[in-house]
Write a protein that holds these residues in place. Structure first.
Motif, PDB file in Angstrom:
ATOM      1  N   GLU A   1     -28.682  58.062   2.463  1.00  0.00           N
ATOM      2  CA  GLU A   1     -27.848  58.521   1.544  1.00  0.00           C
ATOM      3  C   GLU A   1     -27.070  57.576   0.348  1.00  0.00           C
ATOM      4  OE1 GLU A   1     -25.434  57.773   5.387  1.00  0.00           O
ATOM      5  OE2 GLU A   1     -27.378  58.515   4.696  1.00  0.00           O
ATOM      6  N   HIS A   2     -27.856  56.264   0.426  1.00  0.00           N
ATOM      7  CA  HIS A   2     -27.572  55.213  -0.310  1.00  0.00           C
ATOM      8  C   HIS A   2     -28.872  55.039  -1.215  1.00  0.00           C
ATOM      9  CE1 HIS A   2     -23.791  53.505   1.996  1.00  0.00           C
ATOM     10  NE2 HIS A   2     -23.700  54.677   1.487  1.00  0.00           N
TER      11      HIS A   2
ATOM     12  N   THR B   1     -28.389  44.019  -0.568  1.00  0.00           N
ATOM     13  CA  THR B   1     -27.574  45.170   0.128  1.00  0.00           C
ATOM     14  C   THR B   1     -27.068  45.271   1.164  1.00  0.00           C
ATOM     15  OG1 THR B   1     -29.785  46.293   0.681  1.00  0.00           O
ATOM     16  CG2 THR B   1     -28.791  47.106  -1.313  1.00  0.00           C
TER      17      THR B   1
ATOM     18  N   THR C   1     -21.250  43.336   1.719  1.00  0.00           N
ATOM     19  CA  THR C   1     -20.266  44.549   1.551  1.00  0.00           C
ATOM     20  C   THR C   1     -19.507  44.261   0.531  1.00  0.00           C
ATOM     21  OG1 THR C   1     -18.999  43.580   3.421  1.00  0.00           O
ATOM     22  CG2 THR C   1     -20.724  45.518   3.835  1.00  0.00           C
ATOM     23  N   ASP C   2     -19.595  42.743  -0.210  1.00  0.00           N
ATOM     24  CA  ASP C   2     -18.454  42.497  -0.818  1.00  0.00           C
ATOM     25  C   ASP C   2     -18.537  42.703  -2.412  1.00  0.00           C
ATOM     26  OD1 ASP C   2     -20.380  40.651  -0.895  1.00  0.00           O
ATOM     27  OD2 ASP C   2     -19.281  38.831  -0.835  1.00  0.00           O
TER      28      ASP C   2
ATOM     29  N   GLY D   1     -25.893  49.274  -2.470  1.00  0.00           N
ATOM     30  CA  GLY D   1     -24.862  48.628  -1.482  1.00  0.00           C
ATOM     31  C   GLY D   1     -23.525  48.114  -2.058  1.00  0.00           C
TER      32      GLY D   1
ATOM     33  N   PRO E   1     -19.061  47.421  -1.358  1.00  0.00           N
ATOM     34  CA  PRO E   1     -17.933  48.047  -0.779  1.00  0.00           C
ATOM     35  C   PRO E   1     -18.004  49.456  -0.982  1.00  0.00           C
ATOM     36  CG  PRO E   1     -17.107  46.460  -2.714  1.00  0.00           C
ATOM     37  CD  PRO E   1     -18.759  46.712  -2.834  1.00  0.00           C
ATOM     38  N   ASP E   2     -17.649  50.309   0.116  1.00  0.00           N
ATOM     39  CA  ASP E   2     -17.654  51.760   0.181  1.00  0.00           C
ATOM     40  C   ASP E   2     -17.407  52.492  -0.998  1.00  0.00           C
ATOM     41  OD1 ASP E   2     -18.887  51.393   2.730  1.00  0.00           O
ATOM     42  OD2 ASP E   2     -16.925  52.086   3.702  1.00  0.00           O
ATOM     43  N   ARG E   3     -16.109  52.046  -1.603  1.00  0.00           N
ATOM     44  CA  ARG E   3     -15.688  52.908  -2.745  1.00  0.00           C
ATOM     45  C   ARG E   3     -16.521  52.983  -3.943  1.00  0.00           C
ATOM     46  NH1 ARG E   3     -12.703  51.829  -7.049  1.00  0.00           N
ATOM     47  NH2 ARG E   3     -12.417  49.551  -6.348  1.00  0.00           N
TER      48      ARG E   3
ATOM     49  N   VAL F   1     -19.618  52.031  -3.990  1.00  0.00           N
ATOM     50  CA  VAL F   1     -20.891  52.572  -3.671  1.00  0.00           C
ATOM     51  C   VAL F   1     -20.916  53.937  -3.908  1.00  0.00           C
ATOM     52  CG1 VAL F   1     -22.666  53.030  -1.909  1.00  0.00           C
ATOM     53  CG2 VAL F   1     -21.857  50.909  -2.190  1.00  0.00           C
ATOM     54  N   ALA F   2     -19.772  54.703  -3.562  1.00  0.00           N
ATOM     55  CA  ALA F   2     -19.507  56.067  -3.742  1.00  0.00           C
ATOM     56  C   ALA F   2     -19.399  56.428  -5.318  1.00  0.00           C
ATOM     57  CB  ALA F   2     -18.512  56.605  -2.841  1.00  0.00           C
ATOM     58  N   GLU F   3     -18.709  55.785  -5.849  1.00  0.00           N
ATOM     59  CA  GLU F   3     -18.664  55.840  -7.304  1.00  0.00           C
ATOM     60  C   GLU F   3     -19.662  55.708  -8.125  1.00  0.00           C
ATOM     61  OE1 GLU F   3     -13.877  54.341  -7.592  1.00  0.00           O
ATOM     62  OE2 GLU F   3     -15.310  53.567  -9.043  1.00  0.00           O
TER      63      GLU F   3
END
Ligand code: PLP
Length: 393
Positions: A88-89, A219, A222-223, A249, A251-253, A255-257
């Protein structure tokens, strides 16, 4: 009438013009710039492209980031390399160049800046210019092996910097980015809201045993928001299929944006062919034999280059850890362009280093793809130019 994104002067440079003229009059050239794997004598299984004919390709059901099964296949290919990249990434692209263009649209406004390594891949000038992005260079320093000059990165950063590009392994220096270099880049980029784009198209090809495994893979961090680019053109030697990808890859937020916005950009073009997407899993699996041939070829040619330049030769290959190219340091007897033109009269074509923005003369860049005998012939012609006679391995 026309956009200034396209250079006003489209006339070929003197070397391109001379190559065209030589070919037009039927002169045989040993082409040490050949980078098209489909022209380098590899044994492609005749049914390799059979997956492209699957009947599921008859149905058009566009999905902006790519078909789920294709994204899963790319994710599995990352797993083969020991990298975790969730399906999904992953976003599919028509090529790596297409990937760059999508990312410039995602990250930059007109006039924003991206940092590119020097020496590196000459296409960056066009790729950025066509998307109205400005390049600023940072240096790779050669001190035995290549390393990022972080002072030059810091000098190049401005409030308009939107991304730092790394090419790993780099074309043409063959240097992989080291994990500690990514650590420092992330520390510079993350607080400034700058993304890292890592071109990993040659990641499968190491010239130094273990180099690919030791390389930093962006990727996995996470930073910092990051994008790794890859594709079939190099990983299985199929540039004509026109299928690449990016793995996102960070930070989650973020990546989602990023994925949400990428979806809009990709939806606008829907550039990736459905049959190619349906075929990715099969092509990655069947193409492993082509990858193995390419890896064996570039390794053998690199060793030949080292052997042929050992001892008395005035030419020296720079240490290269991976990729499809080698750099030859040659005596500075004349400007690189004159040298390349003169070599042409000796029947061999090699790229002058300035094409890749080497800081000073004299370097030649040679492709390691040509068939072994042809490669050795081409190199001996180059060496003969400098050394008179040459001991062939
Ligand atoms: C560093 C690098 N990235 C990308 C590409 C192009 O890849 P694609 O065919 O997927 O656009 C090349 C081609 O030589 C390359 O050298």
């Amino acid at each position: 009438m026309f956009s200034s994104r396209i250079p006003a002067d489209l006339s070929p440079n003197p070397l391109t013009a001379a190559v065209r003229a030589a070919r037009a009059c039927g002169r045989a050239l040993v082409d040490l710039t050949e980078s098209n794997p489909t022209r380098a004598g590899f044994d492609y299984p005749p049914d390799l492209l059979a997956p492209l004919g699957d009947a599921r390709g008859l149905c058009y059901a566009p999905s902006p980031l790519g078909m789920a099964e294709a994204r899963r296949a790319v994710s599995a290919d990352y797993a083969r390399q020991g990298i975790r990249a969730p399906a999904e990434h992953i976003a599919l692209t028509a090529s790596t160049s297409d990937g760059y263009s999508l990312l410039f649209k995602l990250l930059a406004d007109a006039g924003d800046e991206v940092l590119v390594p020097r020496p590196s891949y000459p296409l960056f000038d066009h790729l950025t210019r066509l998307d109205l992005v400005v390049t600023r260079e940072y240096d790779l320093d050669l001190d035995g092996s290549w390393a990022i000059d972080f002072a030059s990165v810091e000098r190049a950063l401005t409030p308009r910097t939107r991304a730092v590009l790394v090419v790993s392994p780099n074309n043409p220096t063959g240097s992989f980015v080291a994990p500690h270099e990514l650590e420092r880049l992330a520390a510079l980029c993350a607080p400034r809201g700058i993304a890292i784009i890592a071109d990993e198209v040659f990641a499968d090809y190491e010239l130094e045993p273990g180099a690919a495994g030791r390389a930093g893979r962006v990727t996995t961090r996470t930073d910092v928001l990051s994008f790794a680019l890859g594709g079939l053109s190099k990983s299985v030697g199929l540039p004509q299929v026109k299928l690449g990808w990016m793995a996102v890859g960070g930070p989650d937020r973020l990546v989602a944006e990023a994925l949400e916005r990428l979806e809009l950009v990709c939806d606008t073009y829907l550039a990736v062919s459905t049959p190619a997407q349906g075929a990715v899993a099969g092509l990655l699996e069947r193409g492993a034999s082509v990858r193995a041939q390419i890896a064996a070829r570039v390794g053998a040619n690199y060793r030949t280059l080292q052997a042929m330049t050992a001892g008395e030769s005035s030419c020296r290959p720079l240490q290269s850890a991976g990729g499809w190219y080698a750099v030859l340091r040659v005596p500075s007897l004349e400007p690189e362009e004159d040298l390349a033109l003169r070599l042409l009269t000796d029947g061999v074509l090699a790229h002058p280093g300035y094409f890749f923005d080497f800081p000073r003369e004299s370097y030649l860049v040679v492709s390691l793809l040509p068939p072994e005998a042809l490669f050795a012939d081409g190199v001996s012609r180059v060496l003969r130019h400098f050394d008179g006679t040459v001991g062939v391995t």
